[in-house]
Design an enzyme around this catalytic site. Sequence first.
Site, PDB file in Angstrom:
ATOM      1  CE1 TYR A   1      -5.172  -8.637   7.115  1.00  0.00           C
ATOM      2  CE2 TYR A   1      -3.684 -10.449   5.278  1.00  0.00           C
ATOM      3  CZ  TYR A   1      -3.991  -9.376   5.909  1.00  0.00           C
ATOM      4  OH  TYR A   1      -4.363  -8.150   4.719  1.00  0.00           O
TER       5      TYR A   1
ATOM      6  CE  LYS B   1      -7.323  -8.454   4.793  1.00  0.00           C
ATOM      7  NZ  LYS B   1      -8.312  -6.805   4.719  1.00  0.00           N
TER       8      LYS B   1
HETATM    9  P1  NAP Z   1      -1.056   0.067   5.765  1.00  0.00           P
HETATM   10  O1  NAP Z   1       0.494   0.549   5.399  1.00  0.00           O
HETATM   11  O2  NAP Z   1      -0.859  -0.837   7.282  1.00  0.00           O
HETATM   12  O3  NAP Z   1      -1.968   1.037   5.961  1.00  0.00           O
HETATM   13  C1  NAP Z   1      -3.459   0.368   7.061  1.00  0.00           C
HETATM   14  C2  NAP Z   1      -4.212   1.783   7.448  1.00  0.00           C
HETATM   15  O4  NAP Z   1      -5.336   1.574   8.083  1.00  0.00           O
HETATM   16  C3  NAP Z   1      -3.080   2.166   8.051  1.00  0.00           C
HETATM   17  O5  NAP Z   1      -2.964   3.864   8.129  1.00  0.00           O
HETATM   18  C4  NAP Z   1      -3.978   2.257  10.137  1.00  0.00           C
HETATM   19  O6  NAP Z   1      -3.211   2.951  10.671  1.00  0.00           O
HETATM   20  C5  NAP Z   1      -5.626   2.286   9.184  1.00  0.00           C
HETATM   21  N1  NAP Z   1      -5.997   1.249  10.137  1.00  0.00           N
HETATM   22  C6  NAP Z   1      -5.524   0.485  11.232  1.00  0.00           C
HETATM   23  N2  NAP Z   1      -6.691   0.348  12.193  1.00  0.00           N
HETATM   24  C7  NAP Z   1      -7.391   1.038  11.934  1.00  0.00           C
HETATM   25  C8  NAP Z   1      -9.264   1.972  12.041  1.00  0.00           C
HETATM   26  N3  NAP Z   1      -9.654   0.083  13.444  1.00  0.00           N
HETATM   27  N4  NAP Z   1      -9.683   2.417  12.038  1.00  0.00           N
HETATM   28  C9  NAP Z   1      -9.377   2.918  11.184  1.00  0.00           C
HETATM   29  N5  NAP Z   1      -8.019   3.278  10.245  1.00  0.00           N
HETATM   30  C10 NAP Z   1      -7.105   1.868  10.998  1.00  0.00           C
HETATM   31  O7  NAP Z   1      -1.598  -1.714   5.373  1.00  0.00           O
HETATM   32  P2  NAP Z   1      -1.700  -1.260   3.364  1.00  0.00           P
HETATM   33  O8  NAP Z   1      -0.390  -2.179   3.320  1.00  0.00           O
HETATM   34  O9  NAP Z   1      -2.084  -0.186   2.945  1.00  0.00           O
HETATM   35  O10 NAP Z   1      -2.987  -2.646   3.361  1.00  0.00           O
HETATM   36  C11 NAP Z   1      -4.594  -2.038   3.356  1.00  0.00           C
HETATM   37  C12 NAP Z   1      -5.297  -2.898   2.983  1.00  0.00           C
HETATM   38  O11 NAP Z   1      -4.919  -3.991   2.412  1.00  0.00           O
HETATM   39  C13 NAP Z   1      -5.662  -3.721   4.403  1.00  0.00           C
HETATM   40  O12 NAP Z   1      -7.179  -4.375   4.967  1.00  0.00           O
HETATM   41  C14 NAP Z   1      -4.929  -4.925   4.126  1.00  0.00           C
HETATM   42  O13 NAP Z   1      -5.486  -6.047   5.086  1.00  0.00           O
HETATM   43  C15 NAP Z   1      -4.953  -5.481   2.863  1.00  0.00           C
HETATM   44  N6  NAP Z   1      -4.051  -6.012   2.067  1.00  0.00           N
HETATM   45  C16 NAP Z   1      -3.064  -5.308   2.051  1.00  0.00           C
HETATM   46  C17 NAP Z   1      -1.714  -6.324   1.170  1.00  0.00           C
HETATM   47  C18 NAP Z   1       0.041  -5.974   1.362  1.00  0.00           C
HETATM   48  O14 NAP Z   1       0.729  -6.708   0.334  1.00  0.00           O
HETATM   49  N7  NAP Z   1      -0.441  -4.619   1.208  1.00  0.00           N
HETATM   50  C19 NAP Z   1      -2.303  -7.213   1.334  1.00  0.00           C
HETATM   51  C20 NAP Z   1      -2.986  -8.003   0.646  1.00  0.00           C
HETATM   52  C21 NAP Z   1      -4.432  -7.099   1.471  1.00  0.00           C
HETATM   53  P3  NAP Z   1      -2.691   2.729  11.813  1.00  0.00           P
HETATM   54  O15 NAP Z   1      -0.845   3.267  11.213  1.00  0.00           O
HETATM   55  O16 NAP Z   1      -2.391   4.176  13.028  1.00  0.00           O
HETATM   56  O17 NAP Z   1      -2.422   2.109  12.282  1.00  0.00           O
END
Ligand code: NAP
Length: 250
Positions: free
Chosen positions: A151, A155
Amino acid sequence: MTKRVAIVTGAARGIGAAVARRLAEDGCDVGVLDLDAEACAATVEAVRATGRAAVALGTDVSDESAVNEAVATVSSTLGPPVILVNNAGVLRDNLLFKMELSDWRTVMDVHLAGAFLMSRATQRFMTETGWGRIVNMSSTSALGNRGQANYSAAKAGLQGFTKTLAIELGRFGVTVNAVAPGFIATAMTEATAQRIGVSFEQMQEMAVTQIPVGRVGQPDDIANAVSFFADERSGFVSGQVLYVAGGPVN
Ligand code: NAP
């Protein structure tokens, strides 16, 4: 803001859902992409509640033909997509010695190949329009994080990708930036709590001790940063990485 068409990937929930809603409030129609179109219903409803149009598409961002088809559908139903938020993401955390090649590949495919395929498919509409915005979702993990070799590499890779696209696309009126969130309360961080065997509340309490502003982040905190980069008035801001983490990171 002039009416624009945006695409947000991974927009069924969490940060992507908040971003889609915020861009709609800013005046955009939104292509709401996620693995399962039905899971996008609440986001589509939230966009429509602002008076903007939305279309939900079940699209795996790592699948080249699915991406091309989805972008063409957004273009034919809503208009040329000129704002792209590469937000879809997955975790496959493990210490290096236990990490499977499949865990490495899945994370690279979704974050890096996904951002590449989506950006390649949409740039045509942006360069033809002479205006565009791409925002990539990086992470504080780009700076290194135990258990996240895959990851953090992805990133960090997105940051290089961001700067390169900013150089290539700038002369077409297209800016490319990255938001790098710290701890945001979503299903993703909740799943991490489960994996390491603590409650989500405990995990947030632990996180807060390391966050200068004294709280964890919410999806709207990230949506606000994306909104800034997507704004008409941000045309001189490109190739930047904005850490949104409640304090400085290094
Ligand atoms: P999340 O709640 O897990 O949402 C991610 C979404 O992406 C889910 O709906 C997932 O679908 C979808 N997804 C996964 N694989 C996919 C694919 N191949 N094609 C299309 N959609 C796909 O995560 P989040 O926390 O909102 O994170 C959003 C972004 O922010 C990500 O890139 C994550 O790495 C980044 N981020 C998050 C955090 C944090 O603390 N939350 C921190 C830094 C960066 P499914 O549910 O069906 O898997």
